[in-house]
Design a protein around this motif. Sequence first.
Motif, mmCIF file in Angstrom:
data_model
loop_
_atom_site.group_PDB
_atom_site.id
_atom_site.type_symbol
_atom_site.label_atom_id
_atom_site.label_comp_id
_atom_site.label_asym_id
_atom_site.label_seq_id
_atom_site.Cartn_x
_atom_site.Cartn_y
_atom_site.Cartn_z
ATOM 1 N N ALA A 1 1.361 -7.328 -4.957
ATOM 2 C CA ALA A 1 2.274 -7.558 -3.902
ATOM 3 C C ALA A 1 2.283 -6.412 -3.012
ATOM 4 O O ALA A 1 3.406 -6.379 -2.079
ATOM 5 C CB ALA A 1 2.992 -8.018 -4.866
ATOM 6 N N HIS A 2 1.486 -5.462 -4.143
ATOM 7 C CA HIS A 2 2.527 -3.748 -3.152
ATOM 8 C C HIS A 2 1.348 -3.309 -1.778
ATOM 9 O O HIS A 2 2.063 -3.206 -0.886
ATOM 10 C CB HIS A 2 2.475 -3.159 -4.334
ATOM 11 C CG HIS A 2 2.621 -1.144 -3.434
ATOM 12 N ND1 HIS A 2 4.187 -0.808 -2.671
ATOM 13 C CD2 HIS A 2 1.657 -0.142 -3.454
ATOM 14 C CE1 HIS A 2 3.695 0.129 -2.799
ATOM 15 N NE2 HIS A 2 2.288 0.650 -2.321
ATOM 16 N N CYS A 3 0.812 -3.778 -1.819
ATOM 17 C CA CYS A 3 -0.536 -3.720 -0.554
ATOM 18 C C CYS A 3 -0.100 -4.426 0.250
ATOM 19 O O CYS A 3 -0.701 -4.323 1.303
ATOM 20 C CB CYS A 3 -1.884 -3.840 -1.292
ATOM 21 S SG CYS A 3 -2.450 -2.652 -2.223
ATOM 22 N N LEU A 4 0.954 -6.394 0.069
ATOM 23 C CA LEU A 4 0.518 -6.795 0.773
ATOM 24 C C LEU A 4 1.433 -6.402 2.257
ATOM 25 O O LEU A 4 1.321 -6.250 2.747
ATOM 26 C CB LEU A 4 1.722 -7.695 0.554
ATOM 27 C CG LEU A 4 0.159 -9.310 0.272
ATOM 28 C CD1 LEU A 4 0.771 -10.245 -0.472
ATOM 29 C CD2 LEU A 4 -0.984 -9.559 0.758
ATOM 30 N N ASN A 5 2.262 -5.437 0.880
ATOM 31 C CA ASN A 5 3.309 -4.576 2.154
ATOM 32 C C ASN A 5 2.501 -3.254 2.957
ATOM 33 O O ASN A 5 3.946 -2.578 3.344
ATOM 34 C CB ASN A 5 4.672 -4.711 2.011
ATOM 35 C CG ASN A 5 5.482 -5.439 1.577
ATOM 36 O OD1 ASN A 5 5.438 -6.934 2.506
ATOM 37 N ND2 ASN A 5 6.275 -5.587 0.724
ATOM 38 N N GLU A 6 1.714 -2.660 3.173
ATOM 39 C CA GLU A 6 0.758 -1.613 3.667
ATOM 40 C C GLU A 6 0.414 -1.651 4.437
ATOM 41 O O GLU A 6 -0.638 -3.042 4.364
ATOM 42 C CB GLU A 6 0.624 -0.666 2.266
ATOM 43 C CG GLU A 6 1.563 -0.215 1.789
ATOM 44 C CD GLU A 6 2.623 1.158 1.736
ATOM 45 O OE1 GLU A 6 1.460 1.356 2.730
ATOM 46 O OE2 GLU A 6 3.114 1.641 1.601
ATOM 47 N N ILE A 7 0.018 -1.048 5.210
ATOM 48 C CA ILE A 7 -0.993 -1.633 6.582
ATOM 49 C C ILE A 7 -1.917 -0.471 5.956
ATOM 50 O O ILE A 7 -2.313 1.255 5.916
ATOM 51 C CB ILE A 7 -1.030 -0.685 7.574
ATOM 52 C CG1 ILE A 7 0.667 -1.643 7.888
ATOM 53 C CG2 ILE A 7 -1.979 -1.500 8.167
ATOM 54 C CD1 ILE A 7 0.675 -1.273 8.951
ATOM 55 N N PHE A 8 -3.818 -0.698 5.453
ATOM 56 C CA PHE A 8 -4.734 -0.072 5.680
ATOM 57 C C PHE A 8 -4.736 1.431 4.317
ATOM 58 O O PHE A 8 -5.043 2.438 4.233
ATOM 59 C CB PHE A 8 -4.812 0.745 7.142
ATOM 60 C CG PHE A 8 -4.876 0.280 7.892
ATOM 61 C CD1 PHE A 8 -4.450 0.299 9.010
ATOM 62 C CD2 PHE A 8 -6.592 -0.243 7.831
ATOM 63 C CE1 PHE A 8 -4.717 -0.512 9.742
ATOM 64 C CE2 PHE A 8 -6.599 -1.598 9.413
ATOM 65 C CZ PHE A 8 -5.938 -1.101 9.779
ATOM 66 N N THR B 1 -8.621 -2.649 3.119
ATOM 67 C CA THR B 1 -7.852 -3.111 2.135
ATOM 68 C C THR B 1 -8.830 -3.186 0.101
ATOM 69 O O THR B 1 -8.274 -3.345 -0.569
ATOM 70 C CB THR B 1 -7.026 -3.641 2.427
ATOM 71 O OG1 THR B 1 -6.530 -4.075 3.092
ATOM 72 C CG2 THR B 1 -5.676 -3.947 1.372
ATOM 73 N N PHE B 2 -9.685 -4.101 1.144
ATOM 74 C CA PHE B 2 -10.533 -4.908 -0.212
ATOM 75 C C PHE B 2 -11.052 -4.051 -1.071
ATOM 76 O O PHE B 2 -11.422 -4.164 -2.164
ATOM 77 C CB PHE B 2 -10.649 -5.802 0.227
ATOM 78 C CG PHE B 2 -10.348 -7.264 0.276
ATOM 79 C CD1 PHE B 2 -11.453 -8.481 1.499
ATOM 80 C CD2 PHE B 2 -9.122 -7.614 0.213
ATOM 81 C CE1 PHE B 2 -10.565 -9.487 1.066
ATOM 82 C CE2 PHE B 2 -8.692 -8.720 0.694
ATOM 83 C CZ PHE B 2 -9.162 -9.896 1.392
ATOM 84 N N SER B 3 -11.653 -3.125 0.013
ATOM 85 C CA SER B 3 -12.563 -2.158 -0.771
ATOM 86 C C SER B 3 -12.263 -1.334 -1.634
ATOM 87 O O SER B 3 -11.982 -0.505 -2.783
ATOM 88 C CB SER B 3 -13.019 -1.101 0.248
ATOM 89 O OG SER B 3 -12.638 -0.504 1.273
ATOM 90 N N LEU B 4 -10.243 -0.997 -1.322
ATOM 91 C CA LEU B 4 -9.892 -0.418 -2.427
ATOM 92 C C LEU B 4 -9.104 -0.449 -3.609
ATOM 93 O O LEU B 4 -9.555 -0.459 -4.900
ATOM 94 C CB LEU B 4 -9.104 0.405 -1.222
ATOM 95 C CG LEU B 4 -9.056 2.144 -0.607
ATOM 96 C CD1 LEU B 4 -7.910 2.149 0.451
ATOM 97 C CD2 LEU B 4 -9.372 2.626 -1.434
ATOM 98 N N ALA C 1 7.189 -6.127 4.399
ATOM 99 C CA ALA C 1 7.280 -5.225 5.307
ATOM 100 C C ALA C 1 7.176 -5.594 6.999
ATOM 101 O O ALA C 1 6.592 -6.025 7.354
ATOM 102 C CB ALA C 1 6.821 -3.993 4.512
ATOM 103 N N GLN C 2 8.344 -4.394 7.335
ATOM 104 C CA GLN C 2 8.531 -3.944 8.482
ATOM 105 C C GLN C 2 7.040 -3.337 9.538
ATOM 106 O O GLN C 2 6.744 -4.331 10.538
ATOM 107 C CB GLN C 2 9.405 -3.017 8.750
ATOM 108 C CG GLN C 2 10.230 -2.702 10.574
ATOM 109 C CD GLN C 2 11.387 -2.302 10.529
ATOM 110 O OE1 GLN C 2 12.412 -2.801 10.344
ATOM 111 N NE2 GLN C 2 11.495 -2.124 12.015
ATOM 112 N N ASN C 3 6.469 -2.729 9.073
ATOM 113 C CA ASN C 3 5.119 -2.097 9.480
ATOM 114 C C ASN C 3 4.055 -3.547 9.586
ATOM 115 O O ASN C 3 3.395 -3.552 10.031
ATOM 116 C CB ASN C 3 4.590 -1.324 8.571
ATOM 117 C CG ASN C 3 4.523 -0.973 7.507
ATOM 118 O OD1 ASN C 3 5.168 -1.908 6.503
ATOM 119 N ND2 ASN C 3 4.510 -0.017 6.792
ATOM 120 N N VAL C 4 4.276 -4.693 8.604
ATOM 121 C CA VAL C 4 3.142 -5.306 8.433
ATOM 122 C C VAL C 4 3.685 -5.697 9.700
ATOM 123 O O VAL C 4 2.576 -7.238 10.158
ATOM 124 C CB VAL C 4 3.163 -5.274 6.893
ATOM 125 C CG1 VAL C 4 2.468 -6.935 7.084
ATOM 126 C CG2 VAL C 4 2.885 -4.971 6.019
#
Lengths: 417, 534
Positions: free
Chosen positions: B329-336, B293-296, A354-357
């Motif tokens: 797969a969802h987390c890869l697109n999130e930051i923190f 990320t890993f701790s969550l 995604a964009q923010n990553v």
Amino acid sequence: MGKEIPAEKSLNLIRGRLCDPSFIFRPLSASSDSNYSKLKFIVSTSITEGCNNSILLLGPRGSGKAAVLDLVVGDLLEQFPDSVSVIRLNGLLHSDDNCAFKEIARQLCMEHHLLFSKMASFDENSHFIIAMLRECGLAHKTIIFVLDEFDMFAQGKQRLLYSLLDAMQSVTSQAVVIGISSRLDADQLLEKRVRSRFSHRKILFLPPSRDELDGLLEHLLSLPADSSFPSGYVSRFNDKIKNITSDRRFKDILKTFFNAHSTVNSFLKFIFCAVSLMNLESGLLSLENFKAALSSMQRQPKLEAVRDCSVLELYLLVCMRRLEVKEQSSYNFISVMKEYKAIHDSFQTSDYYAQNVCIRGFEHLRERQVICYAENRGQSQTGEYRPMKLLISASELHQGMRSHACCPAILLKLLDH
Amino acid sequence: MPPKEESSKVTRRSTRSSASVTVENSEPIESHTPTIDDLTFGEESITIDAVLSNFPGRRSQIFDFIRLMGPLDCPTLPIMIYGGASTGKTSVVLQVLRHLNRPFVYSSCRTCYNPRILFESILNQLLLHRKCSLNGYSSAKRCDKPSDFVNLLREALSSVIKTLESTSGTSRSDKPDEKPMGKMVYLILDNVDLIRDWDKGTIILQFLFSLYTVLKMPQLGIILISGLPPDVYYSNMGYTDPIPLYFPEYSEEDLRQIFLRNQPNRKLYSAFLDVVLKPFCRVTRRVEELSTTFSLLFRKFCEPLDDLGISPNEDMKRRLYSHLKPLIAHCLNEIFRVSSHPHDGETRGERRQKASYSSENREELEILDFHMSTSAKFLLLSAFLASRNPATLDASTFDSTGGMDNRKRKRKASEKSMEKKEIAEQEAVMKGPGSFPLERLLAIFQCIASVGDSSFGEEDEEEENTTGYDKENNNLMSDILLQVSSLCDANFLIKSGSCPLEGSIRYRSMVSEDLAQKVAKSLSFPLSKYLYRR
């Protein structure tokens, strides 16, 4: 433990020699037409004849100008103990005139055991200096002014230089001004009125010849045969050094080294790195130490930066490179994202994020100075719209990706097209 | 952000004041005066094996650093340690100095943010001066220029070295097993790359690099720690560069060892790492980003387990993997952020089984996660539209029928017009969002606010809301200007250059399309009807 102590002692000794400039430059200055002799001649004649003089020492950084000057000054202080005093200034610290005058006054006070007041104003300091110059001249005492980083003093209005050189024009003062600079055109920076008072004596410090450096190497690395070391150890150590220096591979290493570095200081750093890798158990140097030292001096920082990138960051770099190849002269984050999406659509890669990553990946790349914003003006835009540019060339990117631990093959293919 | 490492992974570096304070914290006046011992790390020394095991993956760097430091009392040229963030530079240096038990002075250019504070902090430590209420929290000496610093540093160093020489002569009866402190003092400057942004930063950097040659004191060793490689410091003045030591980013194997440290159940965690490490390493290899990320994720991984102490067999591993896989797969697109509501564990499990996971996530993503007043939301949308739409289309877009007629007449696009379209698109992307004057913003706002108003009434929400909004509509002007300025502060709007002829201020919207869509959805506003698409 018994074996470690001589190794540590020899290590301490050699490293101490490497960090001591006077030890290094004394043998280099032994010959009669070296810079040391020239400088000593000039300064000692000014002292004995009681006249004023000014000299510039020029040469690239690390060629030993300050070291040779220190040798000369040390010798002169021994030779004429009461008629020489030295004032040292540094252009990095004292380029501001107020600072410089204060420092001169402080050093003069220290020399002559006077009380120095920190609150003295600029005028008071300059009057004091001129008065001291006159007094010293009358007492036949020469003041040597050493101005390190001379080109920094030549910025601005050059007030300090003018006052010093002007004060030297009067009959009673006896001063020698020695400027040290790594800019070979330092005298061109002087104003007209300063330059007219400056005697255009220059001593150039050229890189040493191979013979001199070989001699220096031996001088540095041979241990003295005194009783503080076990006797067998000294002879073993010196023999090993002789073996290494006569080895052809060592000569190749030195040749590769001198292709890139020519000054004495870089040579000293090279020896330092090699010596610190010495095996403490055997206490002897080996050829591998020198090889390792050479490779540590031949760093390739952009390559290291690319090797540190994660796979996503490599994708971004490849997208930027492809945009450049397509002759898009300027591109920003949004256009790179479009290219990224296009690659994903055509090749169905598994790395589509995604964009923010991707923005975070961009920030990492910017921190490592692999990419940067193309212009500083566009501060009003957010980071996504500001034009960017790559700071590494295509070949560096290629090389980095090929040596990367887990670069996907498709990226290399994309880079080539 | 300074590199933070979880305290579970490496021993946390203790500050000197917390290490050497021996009295209870309740006493307001400290009775402890610092001595020469305080220049060492302060805690008990550790062996080289402890250092190596504390820093997996840093074995060669630790040995290189120890070799460069040399044995006791060995003079050294200046060293520069560089590497990315959270690669362990500061911790390794401090732990190695703890192991070697040598006196050092540590100063970070992040906390000492201008030359005066930096110089005074170094001098305070060398002069063994502690700021306390007795001396009014002042430094020992006032120093803000490099010239003063050199003189004061020389004095301070000579006194410290004299003390060290006298103590090294006498045997230390209280701590017989400790290594001797030696006669050298090391100066460690952290985050040297931040000096580039300081006022007159280049001069200060030049001064620091030549400090060793200016001082001419072989008993001082200088260690610089930088986040940037040494080439960024090259300037046209030149300097003799320090000896570099590089800390590369961790490899996957190193990361695995780092994360496995201090875990209560290593088998379980290593099974967890088998699943998550590889995909996440493709995105980033930084420890601080992965650890959050890993701790969550690990908490979610252990959810179906009742007993966290068991070591899983193959069957259980497969179950846990399938439980975790959709979330990865969802987390890869999130930051923190691992977006999950921690309280509804069971309901989530049910919902997941329905395999409508992706659509549900999309819904979640479209919820605005901060609060804005309605008028601010409308202002945001009008700013977004004003930036995206060309001004000439305003009249047709915002007429009374509400919404643009998007039915374009289908015409076969010729190649030339396609090319032109592409070039225009590229230019639009490069230029970014357009700027607009305040009047246009207010005009659009009034149009869409009235549309929104009527749609509010249609949807039949709480009646008080609509009536309240009606009343407010009359006194809206002053509030709107306030809202505009608060949107500017929040960086949703920025002021761009003003037109020199007209002199009015132009604004630019900095909102991304995602955020605008979220705001529009929360207002039930049909944004796509108003957006001009080429």
